[in-house]
Design an enzyme around this catalytic site. Structure first.
Site, PDB file in Angstrom:
ATOM      1  N   HIS A  68      -9.233   1.602   4.292  1.00  0.00           N
ATOM      2  CA  HIS A  68      -8.231   2.051   5.203  1.00  0.00           C
ATOM      3  C   HIS A  68      -9.024   3.097   6.144  1.00  0.00           C
ATOM      4  O   HIS A  68      -9.292   3.925   5.712  1.00  0.00           O
ATOM      5  CB  HIS A  68      -7.075   2.575   4.175  1.00  0.00           C
TER       6      HIS A  68
ATOM      7  N   GLY B 137       2.151   2.741  10.869  1.00  0.00           N
ATOM      8  CA  GLY B 137       2.733   3.652  10.265  1.00  0.00           C
ATOM      9  C   GLY B 137       3.740   4.237  11.712  1.00  0.00           C
ATOM     10  O   GLY B 137       4.700   5.515  11.581  1.00  0.00           O
TER      11      GLY B 137
ATOM     12  N   GLU C 246      -6.364   5.566   7.285  1.00  0.00           N
ATOM     13  CA  GLU C 246      -6.658   6.425   7.133  1.00  0.00           C
ATOM     14  C   GLU C 246      -7.342   7.059   6.101  1.00  0.00           C
ATOM     15  O   GLU C 246      -7.613   8.188   6.505  1.00  0.00           O
ATOM     16  CB  GLU C 246      -5.275   7.317   6.634  1.00  0.00           C
TER      17      GLU C 246
ATOM     18  N   LYS D 222      -0.157   4.195  -0.775  1.00  0.00           N
ATOM     19  CA  LYS D 222      -0.355   5.625   0.129  1.00  0.00           C
ATOM     20  C   LYS D 222       0.006   6.535  -0.881  1.00  0.00           C
ATOM     21  O   LYS D 222      -0.165   6.059  -2.299  1.00  0.00           O
ATOM     22  CB  LYS D 222      -0.126   5.514   1.312  1.00  0.00           C
TER      23      LYS D 222
ATOM     24  N   SER E 215       3.028  -1.975  10.601  1.00  0.00           N
ATOM     25  CA  SER E 215       4.085  -0.899  10.726  1.00  0.00           C
ATOM     26  C   SER E 215       5.453  -3.260  10.636  1.00  0.00           C
ATOM     27  O   SER E 215       5.795  -3.673  11.118  1.00  0.00           O
ATOM     28  CB  SER E 215       4.409  -0.978  12.140  1.00  0.00           C
TER      29      SER E 215
ATOM     30  N   GLU F 151      -6.050  -4.139  11.036  1.00  0.00           N
ATOM     31  CA  GLU F 151      -4.578  -3.187  11.160  1.00  0.00           C
ATOM     32  C   GLU F 151      -5.317  -3.010  12.649  1.00  0.00           C
ATOM     33  O   GLU F 151      -5.997  -1.119  11.938  1.00  0.00           O
ATOM     34  CB  GLU F 151      -4.740  -2.180   9.826  1.00  0.00           C
TER      35      GLU F 151
ATOM     36  N   ASN G 270       1.058  -1.175   0.124  1.00  0.00           N
ATOM     37  CA  ASN G 270       0.256  -0.213   0.215  1.00  0.00           C
ATOM     38  C   ASN G 270       0.921   0.951  -0.028  1.00  0.00           C
ATOM     39  O   ASN G 270       1.197   2.165   0.892  1.00  0.00           O
ATOM     40  CB  ASN G 270      -1.089   0.078   1.414  1.00  0.00           C
TER      41      ASN G 270
END
Ligand code: PEP
Length: 238
Positions: free
Chosen positions: A88, A164, A90, A11, A204, A158, A9
């Site tokens: 996702h 991250g 985000e 991003k 991560s 996730e 991904n």
């Protein structure tokens, strides 16, 4: 039986030079399915250069029309994608995406024969309050009830606190959550569908911790953010 998957991904990272480098890279040809989730603008070039499988990082809930800036499932397919990542964290956070919206996105993808990587995971607050199950059920139940999950569905677990941040769920924690997700799927769709559903860990994940995570019976691979931006790093995870 489900096969192992390593899904990148990117991003909002990368450029045409990175697409070219990835397309020319010598990727392992084993039984691990490789998926490259790229910004939509890079899909066509990646496809033309032979990089596969490709995933969009989002899709519109609409078929076509007056929706400035949106990218439809038909467009993703024409650009060479066979998957799309939806839900996702985000996008849930930055764009307020809800399960109701994600169901519409999923329907658009299904109508075009595109496979779905559906992301779920609890926030740090939910994690600390011991509300992981309710967070997962809130995100999972509506799509299960809508009849959208099938043998091609990939679910990415996730934990938001691990994305991250360099903080990874332990293999034991991740296994426990994956087993619960599989049990939720089985409770609504039966054990056979649940057994065929790939559940990826994201948060991560990198070459150094992937072996321990992927050794767990319900972890079928990873959705990889930061460590998918260098071909050598992503290859090591594959
Ligand atoms: C992700 O955002 O899907 C992700 C897993 O990111 P990272 O690997 O950078 O934590």
């Amino acid at each position: 039986m489900r096969k192992p998957i390593a899904a990148a991904n990117w991003k909002m990272n990368g450029n045409f030079a990175l697409v070219e480098a990835f397309a020319k890279h010598a990727w392992p040809q084993g039984n691990v399915e490789k998926i490259f989730g790229l910004p939509a603008i890079y899909l066509t070039k990646a496809h033309e250069m032979g990089l596969a499988e490709l995933a969009g990082e989002d899709v519109s809930a609409h078929v076509s029309g007056a929706h400035t800036g949106e990218i439809s499932a038909t467009m993703l397919k024409e650009a060479g994608a066979s998957y799309a990542i939806i839900g996702h964290s985000e996008r849930r956070t930055d764009h307020g995406e809800t399960e109701t919206l994600l169901i519409e996105k999923w329907k658009q993808l299904k109508a075009q024969g595109l496979k779905v990587i559906y992301c779920i995971g609890e926030s740090l607050q939910e994690y600390e309050a011991g509300q992981c199950d309710s967070a997962l059920l809130r995100q999972l139940n509506p799509v299960l009830d809508a009849g959208l999950v099938d043998a091609d569905t990939v679910i990415a677990y996730e934990p938001v606190w691990a994305i991250g941040t360099g903080r990874t769920a332990t293999p034991e924690q991740a296994q426990e959550m994956h087993a619960r997700i599989r049990a939720f799927v089985a409770s609504k769709y039966g054990q056979e569908v649940a057994d065929n559903c790939s559940i990826l860990y994201g948060g991560s994940c990198k070459a150094s911790n992937a072996p321990e995570l992927f050794a767990k019976p319900d972890i079928d691979g990873g959705l990889i953010g930061g460590a998918s931006l260098k071909a050598a790093d992503f290859k090591a995870i594959i």
